[in-house]
Enzyme design. Sequence first.
Site, PDB file in Angstrom:
ATOM      1  N   CYS A  49      -9.555  -7.344   3.474  1.00 33.29           N
ATOM      2  CA  CYS A  49      -8.885  -7.807   2.483  1.00 33.29           C
ATOM      3  C   CYS A  49      -7.628  -7.047   2.305  1.00 33.29           C
ATOM      4  O   CYS A  49      -7.581  -5.939   2.118  1.00 33.29           O
ATOM      5  CB  CYS A  49      -9.454  -7.804   0.936  1.00 33.29           C
ATOM      6  SG  CYS A  49      -8.293  -8.248  -0.285  1.00 33.29           S
ATOM      7  N   HIS A  75      -4.712  -7.670   0.573  1.00 31.97           N
ATOM      8  CA  HIS A  75      -4.117  -7.207  -0.941  1.00 31.97           C
ATOM      9  C   HIS A  75      -4.850  -6.162  -1.520  1.00 31.97           C
ATOM     10  O   HIS A  75      -4.323  -5.288  -2.173  1.00 31.97           O
ATOM     11  CB  HIS A  75      -4.134  -8.476  -1.728  1.00 31.97           C
ATOM     12  CG  HIS A  75      -5.048  -8.593  -2.797  1.00 31.97           C
ATOM     13  ND1 HIS A  75      -6.393  -9.478  -2.337  1.00 31.97           N
ATOM     14  CD2 HIS A  75      -5.336  -7.955  -3.897  1.00 31.97           C
ATOM     15  CE1 HIS A  75      -7.175  -9.136  -3.185  1.00 31.97           C
ATOM     16  NE2 HIS A  75      -6.816  -8.474  -4.235  1.00 31.97           N
ATOM     17  N   GLY A 126      -3.384 -10.793   2.909  1.00 30.50           N
ATOM     18  CA  GLY A 126      -2.957  -9.882   3.918  1.00 30.50           C
ATOM     19  C   GLY A 126      -3.729 -10.198   5.407  1.00 30.50           C
ATOM     20  O   GLY A 126      -3.138 -10.192   6.474  1.00 30.50           O
ATOM     21  N   SER A 127      -4.967 -10.603   5.261  1.00 30.21           N
ATOM     22  CA  SER A 127      -5.777 -10.667   6.477  1.00 30.21           C
ATOM     23  C   SER A 127      -5.416 -12.005   7.071  1.00 30.21           C
ATOM     24  O   SER A 127      -5.431 -12.276   8.270  1.00 30.21           O
ATOM     25  CB  SER A 127      -7.522 -10.803   6.181  1.00 30.21           C
ATOM     26  OG  SER A 127      -7.650 -11.511   4.832  1.00 30.21           O
TER      27      SER A 127
HETATM   28  O1  LIG Z   1      -5.155 -10.208   1.072  1.00 34.69           O
HETATM   29  C1  LIG Z   1      -6.382 -10.770   1.620  1.00 34.69           C
HETATM   30  O2  LIG Z   1      -6.528 -10.286   2.685  1.00 34.69           O
HETATM   31  C2  LIG Z   1      -7.303 -11.023   0.684  1.00 34.69           C
HETATM   32  N1  LIG Z   1      -6.686 -11.578  -0.725  1.00 34.69           N
HETATM   33  C3  LIG Z   1      -8.128 -12.368  -1.158  1.00 34.69           C
HETATM   34  C4  LIG Z   1      -8.508 -13.318   0.025  1.00 34.69           C
HETATM   35  C5  LIG Z   1      -8.252 -12.063   1.067  1.00 34.69           C
HETATM   36  O3  LIG Z   1      -9.537 -11.408   1.195  1.00 34.69           O
END
Ligand SMILES: O=C(O)[C@H]1NCC[C@@H]1O
Length: 391
Positions: free
Chosen positions: A115, A117, A308-309
């Site tokens: 994740c 974020h 982010g991922s």
């Molecule tokens: O930013 C991210 O990577 C995450 N945000 C919610 C779904 C992902 O896991």
Amino acid sequence: MDVFEALLEQNPATTTIKVVDMHTSGEPTRIVVKGYPDLAGDTLLEKRRCAREKHDDIRQRQATLVYIRDILMREPRGHEEMYGAILIAETELTRSGEADIGVLFCHNEGYSTMCGHATIALGRFLVDTRDLDIFPRRNALVYDAEAGTTALRLHAPCGVIHVQVPTDDGHSDASRPVSFLGVPSFTTARNLVVVIPPAVQWPRFRAQQLSEVTVDIAYGGAFYAIVAAAALGFPHGVRDADGTTLAEFDTATAALKKLLSPRKALFAHPTEPDLEFLYGVIVVEKARPGELGLCFFADQQIDRSPTGSGVMARVALAVDQGRLQIGEGRNYESVVSLGSEGNGFRGTAVEKLPQGVIVKVEGRAFYTGASSFIAEEHDTMPNGFIVGLPA
Ligand SMILES: O=C(O)[C@H]1NCC[C@@H]1O
């Protein structure tokens, strides 16, 4: 004694959990700082498995772990779109000296493998905390005076994430973005044609007499299907999606995920079977202005952040497609971050390794609060609920 402690004395709670809440481009991270029980297992992935397997018991037997996750993630203390981070002080990589702390991420369906974020939010929190019970290796973090950043190695289920946290006078500096270098990211399928059977076609798709969708599959610590809005039957993209359109995007991406998920070869990871599943579907604008995307992940949660991922996966894909060179970066936006200056993420292709592309992701996170949650002994709905979903 504060008012809350006084209340607790009168009404003994079965569970008390302390959290710090943050948001990254609008996406929440609820960081559990006290009250989460120890997880069985030597490795972080074993601990994740332990959390997941107990989850299967929960609906019948109310296993403690899920009970606690439900308290934090579901109504009335959380909500359907809540996202959690559970800090794991000791993992096999903290013991070997390769990481400073571990983390498990949780959402409406279970426990994710990466994740971005939450990593950005955790970067700030872990530099700011002075509580060595929460972060025993806090004082070993290395501050780079020239760059004004503190380095943190976060052990996520997908591997070690190298985080740089802007720091000023020992505290995180909210005015500058946190950045991280992710695990090697790669593409597993390009221009894959998926036939959509008539029975699962959504109205807009059917109306245009479409029958198949072209998608790309890429990994950025978790696997994503990346699809243009127009290919799903939405020529106007995602930026002006109203409630009705979002509901239709939900139907379309859920149908696509269901069709793709059984095709295990698309989600092959070189070393770790626990990472081999389709986590989300990212709908991107065809013209890609600011690389706008709408990400549905886990059980159709909508990421408020640019994911982010997902940025890691999309940068790796863009490198493979020849749309991005090593050393180049792009801005990535969500429908929420779009329009506010500096609210989105930046993704840069840093290096190409045999295992994949190392991507740098930059973004900003902010504190929104801190809470102690309890479930009283006589609470008639201790597990929480989500309106519209089975209990
Ligand atoms: O930013 C991210 O990577 C995450 N945000 C919610 C779904 C992902 O896991």
